[in-house]
Design a protein around this motif. Structure first.
Motif, PDB file in Angstrom:
ATOM      1  N   VAL A   1     -19.035  16.154  33.673  1.00 38.40           N
ATOM      2  CA  VAL A   1     -20.310  15.424  33.833  1.00 38.40           C
ATOM      3  C   VAL A   1     -21.456  16.279  33.289  1.00 38.40           C
ATOM      4  N   GLN A   2     -21.403  17.576  33.572  1.00 32.85           N
ATOM      5  CA  GLN A   2     -22.440  18.483  33.054  1.00 32.85           C
ATOM      6  C   GLN A   2     -22.456  18.481  31.526  1.00 32.85           C
ATOM      7  N   GLU A   3     -21.269  18.247  30.943  1.00 33.33           N
ATOM      8  CA  GLU A   3     -21.182  18.196  29.473  1.00 33.33           C
ATOM      9  C   GLU A   3     -21.571  16.832  28.927  1.00 33.33           C
ATOM     10  N   GLY A   4     -21.852  15.888  29.830  1.00 34.73           N
ATOM     11  CA  GLY A   4     -22.339  14.581  29.388  1.00 34.73           C
ATOM     12  C   GLY A   4     -21.308  13.472  29.385  1.00 34.73           C
ATOM     13  N   GLN A   5     -20.153  13.689  30.009  1.00 34.52           N
ATOM     14  CA  GLN A   5     -19.124  12.642  30.012  1.00 34.52           C
ATOM     15  C   GLN A   5     -19.352  11.691  31.190  1.00 34.52           C
ATOM     16  N   LYS A   6     -19.874  10.532  30.867  1.00 37.44           N
ATOM     17  CA  LYS A   6     -20.201   9.558  31.910  1.00 37.44           C
ATOM     18  C   LYS A   6     -18.954   9.053  32.626  1.00 37.44           C
ATOM     19  N   LYS A   7     -17.835   8.971  31.902  1.00 37.31           N
ATOM     20  CA  LYS A   7     -16.594   8.466  32.515  1.00 37.31           C
ATOM     21  C   LYS A   7     -16.115   9.406  33.622  1.00 37.31           C
ATOM     22  N   ALA A   8     -16.367  10.678  33.457  1.00 45.67           N
ATOM     23  CA  ALA A   8     -15.986  11.634  34.502  1.00 45.67           C
ATOM     24  C   ALA A   8     -16.800  11.374  35.758  1.00 45.67           C
ATOM     25  N   TYR A   9     -18.072  11.020  35.538  1.00 45.14           N
ATOM     26  CA  TYR A   9     -18.923  10.675  36.678  1.00 45.14           C
ATOM     27  C   TYR A   9     -18.398   9.411  37.361  1.00 45.14           C
ATOM     28  N   ASP A  10     -17.998   8.426  36.562  1.00 41.37           N
ATOM     29  CA  ASP A  10     -17.453   7.185  37.139  1.00 41.37           C
ATOM     30  C   ASP A  10     -16.232   7.492  38.002  1.00 41.37           C
ATOM     31  N   GLU A  11     -15.436   8.438  37.561  1.00 42.68           N
ATOM     32  CA  GLU A  11     -14.250   8.810  38.331  1.00 42.68           C
ATOM     33  C   GLU A  11     -14.648   9.463  39.669  1.00 42.68           C
ATOM     34  N   LEU A  12     -15.663  10.308  39.603  1.00 44.12           N
ATOM     35  CA  LEU A  12     -16.144  10.926  40.852  1.00 44.12           C
ATOM     36  C   LEU A  12     -16.691   9.871  41.804  1.00 44.12           C
ATOM     37  N   VAL A  13     -17.404   8.900  41.235  1.00 38.33           N
ATOM     38  CA  VAL A  13     -17.935   7.799  42.061  1.00 38.33           C
ATOM     39  C   VAL A  13     -16.775   7.066  42.725  1.00 38.33           C
ATOM     40  N   ALA A  14     -15.734   6.767  41.931  1.00 38.74           N
ATOM     41  CA  ALA A  14     -14.575   6.046  42.481  1.00 38.74           C
ATOM     42  C   ALA A  14     -13.911   6.855  43.597  1.00 38.74           C
ATOM     43  N   ARG A  15     -13.896   8.176  43.457  1.00 36.41           N
ATOM     44  CA  ARG A  15     -13.242   8.998  44.477  1.00 36.41           C
ATOM     45  C   ARG A  15     -14.055   9.118  45.752  1.00 36.41           C
ATOM     46  N   TYR A  16     -15.371   9.134  45.605  1.00 38.73           N
ATOM     47  CA  TYR A  16     -16.200   9.493  46.766  1.00 38.73           C
ATOM     48  C   TYR A  16     -16.966   8.339  47.399  1.00 38.73           C
ATOM     49  N   LYS A  17     -17.110   7.231  46.698  1.00 38.76           N
ATOM     50  CA  LYS A  17     -17.995   6.174  47.226  1.00 38.76           C
ATOM     51  C   LYS A  17     -17.537   5.683  48.606  1.00 38.76           C
ATOM     52  N   GLY A  18     -16.216   5.487  48.774  1.00 36.12           N
ATOM     53  CA  GLY A  18     -15.701   4.980  50.045  1.00 36.12           C
ATOM     54  C   GLY A  18     -15.888   5.972  51.178  1.00 36.12           C
ATOM     55  N   ARG A  19     -15.577   7.226  50.900  1.00 35.69           N
ATOM     56  CA  ARG A  19     -15.697   8.264  51.936  1.00 35.69           C
ATOM     57  C   ARG A  19     -17.157   8.454  52.337  1.00 35.69           C
ATOM     58  N   LEU A  20     -18.024   8.460  51.304  1.00 37.54           N
ATOM     59  CA  LEU A  20     -19.452   8.639  51.597  1.00 37.54           C
ATOM     60  C   LEU A  20     -19.986   7.466  52.411  1.00 37.54           C
ATOM     61  N   PHE A  21     -19.606   6.267  51.986  1.00 38.86           N
ATOM     62  CA  PHE A  21     -20.105   5.080  52.689  1.00 38.86           C
ATOM     63  C   PHE A  21     -19.624   5.071  54.144  1.00 38.86           C
ATOM     64  N   ALA A  22     -18.345   5.414  54.340  1.00 36.69           N
ATOM     65  CA  ALA A  22     -17.797   5.427  55.709  1.00 36.69           C
ATOM     66  C   ALA A  22     -18.553   6.444  56.575  1.00 36.69           C
ATOM     67  N   PHE A  23     -18.798   7.606  56.013  1.00 37.12           N
ATOM     68  CA  PHE A  23     -19.513   8.655  56.761  1.00 37.12           C
ATOM     69  C   PHE A  23     -20.945   8.211  57.079  1.00 37.12           C
ATOM     70  N   ILE A  24     -21.625   7.702  56.047  1.00 41.39           N
ATOM     71  CA  ILE A  24     -23.044   7.363  56.233  1.00 41.39           C
ATOM     72  C   ILE A  24     -23.198   6.153  57.155  1.00 41.39           C
ATOM     73  N   LEU A  25     -22.328   5.166  56.979  1.00 37.97           N
ATOM     74  CA  LEU A  25     -22.430   3.977  57.841  1.00 37.97           C
ATOM     75  C   LEU A  25     -22.249   4.345  59.309  1.00 37.97           C
ATOM     76  N   ARG A  26     -21.310   5.250  59.577  1.00 38.56           N
ATOM     77  CA  ARG A  26     -21.090   5.622  60.977  1.00 38.56           C
ATOM     78  C   ARG A  26     -22.182   6.543  61.502  1.00 38.56           C
ATOM     79  N   MET A  27     -22.967   7.065  60.586  1.00 39.19           N
ATOM     80  CA  MET A  27     -24.130   7.841  61.029  1.00 39.19           C
ATOM     81  C   MET A  27     -25.320   6.925  61.305  1.00 39.19           C
ATOM     82  N   VAL A  28     -25.590   5.979  60.394  1.00 41.33           N
ATOM     83  CA  VAL A  28     -26.829   5.197  60.520  1.00 41.33           C
ATOM     84  C   VAL A  28     -26.611   3.803  61.117  1.00 41.33           C
ATOM     85  N   LYS A  29     -25.373   3.334  61.104  1.00 41.19           N
ATOM     86  CA  LYS A  29     -24.980   2.068  61.754  1.00 41.19           C
ATOM     87  C   LYS A  29     -25.517   0.819  61.051  1.00 41.19           C
TER      88      LYS A  29
END
Lengths: 239, 228
Positions: free
Chosen positions: A32-60
């Motif tokens: 991603v630092q080198e400018g590969q947007k697809k690598a960022y998309d992969e990180l989003v795919a890996r983390y979006k669910g975990r982040l959402f689950a964590f944040i939702l249970r924090m803020v409700k």
């Protein structure tokens, strides 16, 4: 592993996932630092669910949780150049998310509030009752409804215990990673997780003795296993 | 082992971080304590519940994220160019702006003054100013005798039947030729002029007298030198 642009496969999300399957998060963020947007998309795919689950249970609040998840992922992209591999990528991401959540909760607590003329009993002291309308376990309990009950129970755990608890239970971070995210001592992390678990048990205790709910839980788990197997089959077909 | 300690160990055991030395102690305690065994089952069930109810993101999450990301990148780019302008704008920018505004203002005032110009009107015996028709307004720099502004040698005003050259810029602004205040000022200036002339004459006389004395003493001094 650091795949070059020539090796990069243009294709569907599943093809992208297959291509990056063996790439570590820390290597993806370098891409991603080198400018590969697809690598960022992969990180989003890996983390979006975990982040959402964590944040939702924090803020409700699902809408707010979605916004904060997006904000976290946007910050990952914009500040990608600031990441250095002195810590795991997951630690960095959850540090960003935790700070955003804390700021939001602080803003909320500063808002003026209204007092009801009919004082209700302290909600924190009441266990989640599966017999109420929101948790009608005699009928077919939907996964979403059960999830709402769990969210409500976790939201009642005091914030200082809830953050390490959710980072451990929802996001499977190690004690050392939680220590880095929260800035607490290792012993404090351990004791806070223990206290949060104890509190959570008190809150969901009525649910734990409910046979219908436990049967539903088993069905949900079986369905999840089946979906996972189907997903793996799809990936193999794409390859 | 007390139950509190055992429950701390149970939590660590669930996370697979319990030291091997403590595992045996915990097992012994659980064999003897129903409550702690139940506690461990509840915690494990709680973990299953959390895992099974992981919330689902909306389908359009990534699309919305992309939109927000684009917006954030645009904002970041906008902020950068804004900062660049700020850095470029030096500390004297306000002075330049002020100077430009002043110049424009002065030009506007001058243009208005030249367009409307002072009014030319005949002096009236009573000193009161009659109403002036728009046709009586005259342009400033009209060639020939019609223009209000003429070369200094030609600029003459009439006051009380006399003619005099205007030398004071102060008089230009309010001079009408009919105002009694103007006439008084002329008389006062004349009187001052007379006094100054008298003083000047006196100084000239004194100077002449001193020069004569100086010449006489110088001649006497020379004569004395010759005598010696």
């Amino acid at each position: 592993m650091n795949p070059s642009r020539d090796e990069f496969v243009q294709g569907s999300p599943s093809a992208r996932r297959a291509f990056y399957a063996d790439v570590r998060d820390e290597d993806l963020i370098v891409l991603v630092q080198e400018g590969q947007k697809k690598a960022y998309d992969e990180l989003v795919a890996r983390y979006k669910g975990r982040l959402f689950a964590f944040i939702l249970r924090m803020v409700k609040d699902p809408t707010l949780a979605e916004e904060l998840t997006q904000e976290t992922l946007i910050r990952v992209y914009i500040h990608a150049a600031k990441y250095r591999e002195i810590a795991k990528f997951s630690t960095w991401v959850f540090t960003i998310a935790t700070n955003l959540v804390r700021n939001k909760m602080r803003q909320r607590s500063r808002r003026p509030y209204t007092l009801s003329l009919n004082p209700a009993p302290d909600e924190d002291e009441m266990p989640v009752d599966p017999a109420d309308t929101r948790a009608d376990t005699t009928a077919q309990v939907e996964r979403a409804e059960l999830g709402e009950l769990i969210n409500e129970a976790t939201a009642r755990i005091p914030e200082k215990y809830r953050i390490p608890f959710l980072l451990r239970e929802v996001d499977q971070l190690s004690y050392e990673e939680i220590q880095q995210v929260t800035g607490l001592k290792l012993g404090t992390v351990r004791s806070r997780i223990n206290r949060a678990r104890n509190r959570f048990r008190q809150l969901i205790k009525p649910m734990l003795r409910n046979e219908t709910l436990l049967a539903e839980l088993e069905q949900i788990e079986m369905r999840a296993v089946r979906e996972k197997e189907l997903g793996q089959d799809d990936n193999q077909d794409d390859n | 082992m007390r139950c509190n300690k055992a429950r701390d160990y149970i939590s660590q055991e669930l996370d697979a971080v319990l030291p091997p030395a403590a595992t045996g102690k915990l097992r012994d305690h659980l064999d003897a304590c129903d409550e702690c065994r139940s506690y461990r089952e509840d915690l494990a069930l709680g973990q299953r519940l959390i895992a099974a109810t992981e919330p689902q993101l909306p389908d359009n999450f990534e699309w919305k994220l992309q939109l927000k990301l684009n917006q954030a990148l645009q904002d970041a780019a906008g902020q950068t160019s804004y900062r660049w302008h700020e850095e470029r704008g030096d500390r004297w920018a306000w002075l330049r702006n002020f100077g430009a505004a002043t110049a424009v203002g002065l030009a506007a005032v001058l243009a208005l003054a030249m367009f409307f110009g002072p009014l030319e009107q005949a002096p009236t015996p009573t000193g009161s100013r009659p109403a002036v028709a728009a046709s009586d307004r005259r342009p400033l720099f009209q060639p020939g005798a019609g223009g209000l502004y003429r070369p200094a040698a030609q600029r003459m005003v009439s006051a009380g039947g006399e003619t005099m050259g205007r030398t004071s810029g102060l008089l230009d602004r309010s001079w009408s030729g009919t105002n009694t205040g103007d006439l008084r000022m002329i008389q006062r200036l004349r009187a001052e002029n007379q006094q100054l002339k008298a003083i000047l004459l006196q100084y000239q006389r004194n100077t002449e007298m001193m020069r004569t004395r100086l010449d006489t003493s110088a001649a006497e001094a020379l004569d004395l030198q010759h005598d010696q």
